[in-house]
Design an enzyme around this catalytic site. Structure first.
Site, PDB file in Angstrom:
ATOM      1  N   HIS A 126       0.873  -1.203   0.000  1.00  0.00           N
ATOM      2  CA  HIS A 126       0.000   0.000   0.000  1.00  0.00           C
ATOM      3  C   HIS A 126       0.893   1.230   0.000  1.00  0.00           C
ATOM      4  O   HIS A 126       1.450   1.609   1.034  1.00  0.00           O
ATOM      5  CB  HIS A 126      -0.908   0.008   1.231  1.00  0.00           C
ATOM      6  CG  HIS A 126      -1.881   1.147   1.236  1.00  0.00           C
ATOM      7  ND1 HIS A 126      -3.230   0.980   1.441  1.00  0.00           N
ATOM      8  CD2 HIS A 126      -1.720   2.488   1.062  1.00  0.00           C
ATOM      9  CE1 HIS A 126      -3.842   2.147   1.389  1.00  0.00           C
ATOM     10  NE2 HIS A 126      -2.937   3.093   1.172  1.00  0.00           N
ATOM     11  N   HIS A 134       1.681   5.326  -1.791  1.00  0.00           N
ATOM     12  CA  HIS A 134       1.321   6.487  -2.629  1.00  0.00           C
ATOM     13  C   HIS A 134       2.595   7.070  -3.240  1.00  0.00           C
ATOM     14  O   HIS A 134       3.495   7.481  -2.505  1.00  0.00           O
ATOM     15  CB  HIS A 134       0.615   7.556  -1.787  1.00  0.00           C
ATOM     16  CG  HIS A 134      -0.647   7.050  -1.181  1.00  0.00           C
ATOM     17  ND1 HIS A 134      -1.858   7.093  -1.837  1.00  0.00           N
ATOM     18  CD2 HIS A 134      -0.890   6.441   0.014  1.00  0.00           C
ATOM     19  CE1 HIS A 134      -2.795   6.561  -1.064  1.00  0.00           C
ATOM     20  NE2 HIS A 134      -2.237   6.141   0.058  1.00  0.00           N
ATOM     21  N   LYS A 176      -9.538  -0.432  -6.162  1.00  0.00           N
ATOM     22  CA  LYS A 176      -9.500   0.243  -4.868  1.00  0.00           C
ATOM     23  C   LYS A 176     -10.805   0.971  -4.597  1.00  0.00           C
ATOM     24  O   LYS A 176     -11.264   1.769  -5.411  1.00  0.00           O
ATOM     25  CB  LYS A 176      -8.329   1.238  -4.873  1.00  0.00           C
ATOM     26  CG  LYS A 176      -8.112   2.005  -3.581  1.00  0.00           C
ATOM     27  CD  LYS A 176      -7.521   1.138  -2.494  1.00  0.00           C
ATOM     28  CE  LYS A 176      -7.690   1.798  -1.121  1.00  0.00           C
ATOM     29  NZ  LYS A 176      -6.603   2.654  -0.753  1.00  0.00           N
TER      30      LYS A 176
HETATM   31  C1  NCD Z   1      -3.530   9.009   1.863  1.00  0.00           C
HETATM   32  C2  NCD Z   1      -3.011  10.019   0.818  1.00  0.00           C
HETATM   33  O1  NCD Z   1      -2.471  11.063   1.224  1.00  0.00           O
HETATM   34  O2  NCD Z   1      -3.132   9.753  -0.373  1.00  0.00           O
HETATM   35  N1  NCD Z   1      -3.583   9.650   3.151  1.00  0.00           N
HETATM   36  C3  NCD Z   1      -3.637   9.050   4.365  1.00  0.00           C
HETATM   37  O3  NCD Z   1      -3.771   9.753   5.365  1.00  0.00           O
HETATM   38  N2  NCD Z   1      -3.514   7.757   4.505  1.00  0.00           N
HETATM   39  C4  NCD Z   1      -4.841   8.462   1.418  1.00  0.00           C
HETATM   40  C5  NCD Z   1      -5.241   7.170   2.103  1.00  0.00           C
HETATM   41  O4  NCD Z   1      -4.516   6.180   2.063  1.00  0.00           O
HETATM   42  O5  NCD Z   1      -6.331   7.110   2.683  1.00  0.00           O
HETATM   43 ZN    ZN Z   2      -3.173   5.080   1.443  1.00  0.00          ZN
HETATM   44 ZN    ZN Z   3      -6.780   5.059   2.656  1.00  0.00          ZN
END
Ligand code: NCD
Ligand code: ZN
Ligand code: ZN
Length: 349
Positions: free
Chosen positions: A13, A15, A100
């Protein structure tokens, strides 16, 4: 024993954002991990297989440029009210590993997310048929529910009914934060044809909600789902270190520029990718379970997704390191969780 060698882990997981920040961001993860499951909550979101393939290629190119030609990004689609079952077929043909679910309004860039999950039933039925996993940001969004209760309420109101409607659906309950989520995943019957697993972040293993308010408000500890009470952290730690194959590593490392975190309306997300395996090592070591780290970090996720386990290895050492005050992210500064603090473990390579 001060050094530990383990199979190179995967981050299930992550980003990575897009554009000029991509090379900086991907290099932190590719240094430690073989593969990462990249979240599709870009602006605009990754809603088609074609967009996902193009995004994957941009990540591969950025990783190559940063000196990591073997790094493999795995892709998901962002589910909307309008995603068609035929897109699921395309996703499977093109090697995507999941779809997702962001409930609309639940988190960063979730505005295009699902408003009513029942509208997606035909698409989800196709996923169940083809064995494509649904990855879930599990929080309800109605204003009447306390922010600390949104995950627990989601289980009863959304997740369990969904799994009853689609008993063969494979589900990953992402970044779980509560004892209720641990119990739900653990107790999901093995006679279910569908499987359910969960990712757990390093920060939810290391911190409870006091961290957000330690001597003042600390925006770098603000993420969604928000940190919870100590009893929940303890439940997560037991689940992660207990050897169950239902739990695996997903950092949810979520970079936001320094000025957008340190802001009157700061963004949700903790940036942990640069010290990811060290943070997990610290959590596992805190309960004398460092030997369980390899399964959690390198085996359980690959096995759940039906992908081969990695062959390479990494070594970490119980040796103090100081976390930098910030990193560069394109033209911006990026503050890691634990900036300028000492961590107990170091990554040797
Ligand atoms: C994540 C993001 O910044 O994309 N932020 C978070 O607080 N986890 C989004 C997510 O995973 O929910
Ligand atoms: Zn996330
Ligand atoms: Zn999330």
């Amino acid at each position: 024993m001060n050094k530990l060698t383990l199979t190179r882990p995967d981050d299930w997981h992550l980003h990575l954002r897009d554009g000029e920040v991509l090379p900086d961001l991907v290099s932190h993860t590719a240094r430690q991990f073989s593969r990462a499951l990249v979240m599709p909550n870009l602006k605009p979101p990754v809603t088609t297989v074609q967009q996902a393939k193009q995004y994957q290629q941009r990540i591969i190119d950025a990783a190559k440029k940063a000196g990591y030609p073997n790094f493999l990004p795995l892709m998901t689609l962002y589910l909307t009210d309008k995603t068609l079952p035929s897109e699921v077929d395309l996703a499977v043909e093109n090697g995507l590993v999941g779809v997702k679910l962001y409930p609309a309004g639940a988190t960063t860039n979730s505005d295009a997310g699902v408003t009513n999950l029942q509208q997606c039933d035909a698409t989800i039925a196709r996923m169940a048929e083809l064995g494509l996993a649904l990855l879930v940001h599990g929080e309800v969004t109605h204003q009447g529910v306390d922010v600390f209760d949104r995950e627990a309420v989601f289980i009863d109101e959304v997740l369990d009914p969904l799994r009853k409607r689609h008993p063969r659906l494979k589900v990953v309950f992402e970044h779980i934060t509560t004892k209720q989520a641990v119990d739900y995943v653990e107790q999901a019957s093995t006679t279910d044809q569908g499987q359910i697993a969960a990712t757990i972040t390093a920060h939810h293993l290391l911190y409870n909600r006091n961290a957000i308010f330690q001597g003042g408000i600390r925006p770098h500890y603000y993420c969604l789902p928000i940190l919870k009470r100590e009893v929940h952290r303890q439940a997560l730690l037991s689940a992660a270190t207990g050897g169950s194959k239902k739990f695996f590593l997903g950092t949810d490392s979520a970079p936001h520029a320094k000025h957008l975190k340190e802001h009157p309306c700061g963004c949700a997300g903790c940036f942990t990718a640069a010290q990811a395996i060290e943070l997990y090592a610290q959590a596992f070591d805190s309960v004398g379970k460092i030997q369980q780290l390899e399964g959690f970090a390198a085996f359980h996720g690959a096995d759940f997704y039906g992908l081969p386990r990695n062959q390479e290895q990494i070594t970490i050492e119980k040796k103090t390191q100081k976390v930098p005050a910030s990193y560069t992210m394109g033209k911006e500064l990026l503050v890691p969780l634990n900036a300028e603090e000492s961590l107990e473990w170091s990554f040797l390579g």
